[in-house]
Every structure is written in structure tokens, then in C-alpha cells.
Design an enzyme around this catalytic site. Structure first.
Site, short mmCIF file in Angstrom:
data_model
loop_
_atom_site.label_atom_id
_atom_site.label_comp_id
_atom_site.label_asym_id
_atom_site.label_seq_id
_atom_site.Cartn_x
_atom_site.Cartn_y
_atom_site.Cartn_z
N SER A 77 10.65 -13.92 -18.20
CA SER A 77 11.40 -14.49 -19.32
C SER A 77 10.46 -14.74 -20.50
CB SER A 77 12.12 -15.77 -18.85
OG SER A 77 13.09 -16.18 -19.78
N LEU A 78 10.33 -15.98 -20.96
CA LEU A 78 9.35 -16.29 -22.00
C LEU A 78 7.98 -15.76 -21.61
CD1 LEU A 78 8.07 -17.91 -24.42
CD2 LEU A 78 7.94 -19.85 -22.85
#
Length: 246
Positions: A77-78
Site C-alpha cells: 500500500s503506502l
């Protein structure tokens, strides 16, 4: 001690601890090195960062002295966006490149249209809790724990700002394989995941897993097998070439 280091970057709101189990579950030749970000875990006394590219440059300088042995980078994700920018930052410092970049659970840097709509503005506690519910990775018991949320929400708010304020920079492609992992029920479309292939001048592959955003936990064994098998194959094939860098 393993032959190859695997640096793992956490997703929004998380600390390096999310990868602690992996140390016991990957082959002995592969050493898991969770990367702690400022403002959480062992770096709780440091300020949270909201500029993803600045954080990538900071981490590159911190990791540079360690990169005397072969390594790979994983991010979810991030963490995947951060892993991508970290790889570019390491290249700018003339560091030996990672054997492979694993980008998990998010759209490619060029395909983030409407992906994080509204993330460029700080979200309220209620909005953040709603986001956590939608991602289905946090139990209601944890969401109801006021003390825990008091610690977690400021981190999550800063991380969402990092995602929302991120702007892709056109640069030459990375000369290393990129392997992407995606969830069948996650918000990333196949087209958004496949667009990661535009960032490499080397090999690209995409592996899909059943489940939503947190498929890396739901299918941990299969995810780790994918990482281990992919790195093992590439390491065997390129060992002689990599040896010239170390």
C-alpha cells in the site's frame, strides 16, 4: 545470517512490527529487515512525515551504509509507493540497486486517478475510522479502544496525507525486476496494477491473491512463498552479475 536482506516498508498507520512474523517464516538465506518510519515504534519520538519523496530520500541516506550485501525491497500500500521512491532515491545516491522491487496492494504511480480522492486534506478522526472499517483490516474491538486509537489516528492521518500529496515524477525506468502483488477484492484494478510494468526496463510480473486490501495477512504463506521463490530464482540467475556490485 541470510545471504539477501529484504527491507519491508509498512502500510498506512502501521509500524515495522507488522512484518515481525515474517522473520520466522522465510528461508534462512533471506533476512527480513522491517524498516521503521519516523513517528512510530522505535522512532516514536520523531516527527511524522507527510512528504513521501522527502521521506524516501531520508530513508535512502539512512540505509546506504547497510547496503554492502544483496537486498530486495518490499512495500504494501503506502509502503509500495515509498519503496518505489526509495529505490529511485538509492539510485540517485549511486547505491547498488535492489535485486527486486515488490510492490503490493496499490495502483502504479502513474495510475492514481481518483485512487486517493480527498487524501490531500487532513481527515477527521471519524473519517479515518470509516476508512479503517472499509479496508476491513481492523476489528471493531480495536476501533473502540480509545487509547489505541489516540496513538494510531495521528499516524494514519499523516500517512494518508503522504499518499494524497504524492506526485509522480517522470524519470528513466528502473533497471531491475518489479513484482506486483494484488488482491482480487482490493480497490486497485488490473490495469492500475499492470501499469507498474511501465516503471521497469527489466522483468515485470503480477501475482493476484484472493481477498481484499490485507491479503498479505489473509494469505501470508502464499505471499511469502511468492516473495521467496521470486527472489531465489532471480538470485540464482544473476548471482555472478550481482557479485560485481558488492
Amino acid at each position: 545470517m541470510g545471504v539477501v536482506n529484504l527491507y519491508c516498508l509498512p502500510y498506512s498507520g502501521a509500524s515495522a512490527m507488522v512484518y515481525s512474523r515474517w522473520r520466522r517464516k522465510l528461508p534462512d538465506w533471506l533476512t527480513v529487515r522491517p524498516v521503521e518510519l519516523p513517528g512510530r515504534g522505535s522512532r516514536l519520538d520523531e516527527s511524522l512525515q507527510t512528504d513521501l519523496c522527502a521521506l524516501a530520500r531520508q530513508l535512502a541516506k539512512e540505509l546506504r551504509p547497510e547496503l554492502r550485501r544483496p537486498y530486495a525491497i518490499f512495500g504494501h500500500s503506502l509502503g509500495a509507493l515509498l519503496a518505489f521512491e526509495l529505490t529511485h532515491a538509492l539510485r540517485e545516491l549511486a547505491c547498488a540497486p535492489p535485486l527486486m522491487l515488490f510492490a503490493s496492494g496499490t495502483a502504479a504511480p502513474t495510475r492514481r486517478e481518483d485512487y486517493e480522492k480527498g487524501y490531500a486534506q487532513a481527515k477527521s478522526d471519524a473519517e479515518l475510522i470509516t476508512e479503517l472499517r472499509e479496508l476491513q483490516g481492523t476489528s471493531e474491538e480495536v476501533l473502540a479502544n480509545h487509547e489505541l486509537m489516540t496513538l494510531t489516528l495521528p499516524i494514519l492521518r499523516a500517512d494518508f496525507l503522504m499518499c494524497g500529496r504524492y506526485r509522480y515524477q517522470q524519470r528513466s525506468r528502473l533497471d531491475l525486476p518489479i513484482r506486483v502483488l494484488g488482491g482480487t477484492e482490493d480497490r486497485s484494478s488490473l490495469e492500475q496494477l499492470r501499469a507498474w510494468g511501465e516503471e521497469t526496463a527489466s522483468d515485470f510480473s503480477l501475482d493476484m491473491f484472493e481477498g481484499g486490501h490485507f491479503f498479505i495477512h489473509e494469505h501470508e504463506r502464499q505471499v511469502l512463498e511468492t516473495i521467496g521463490d521470486g527472489l531465489s530464482t532471480h538470485w540464482d540467475r544473476t548471482r555472478a552479475c550481482v557479485a560485481t556490485h558488492y
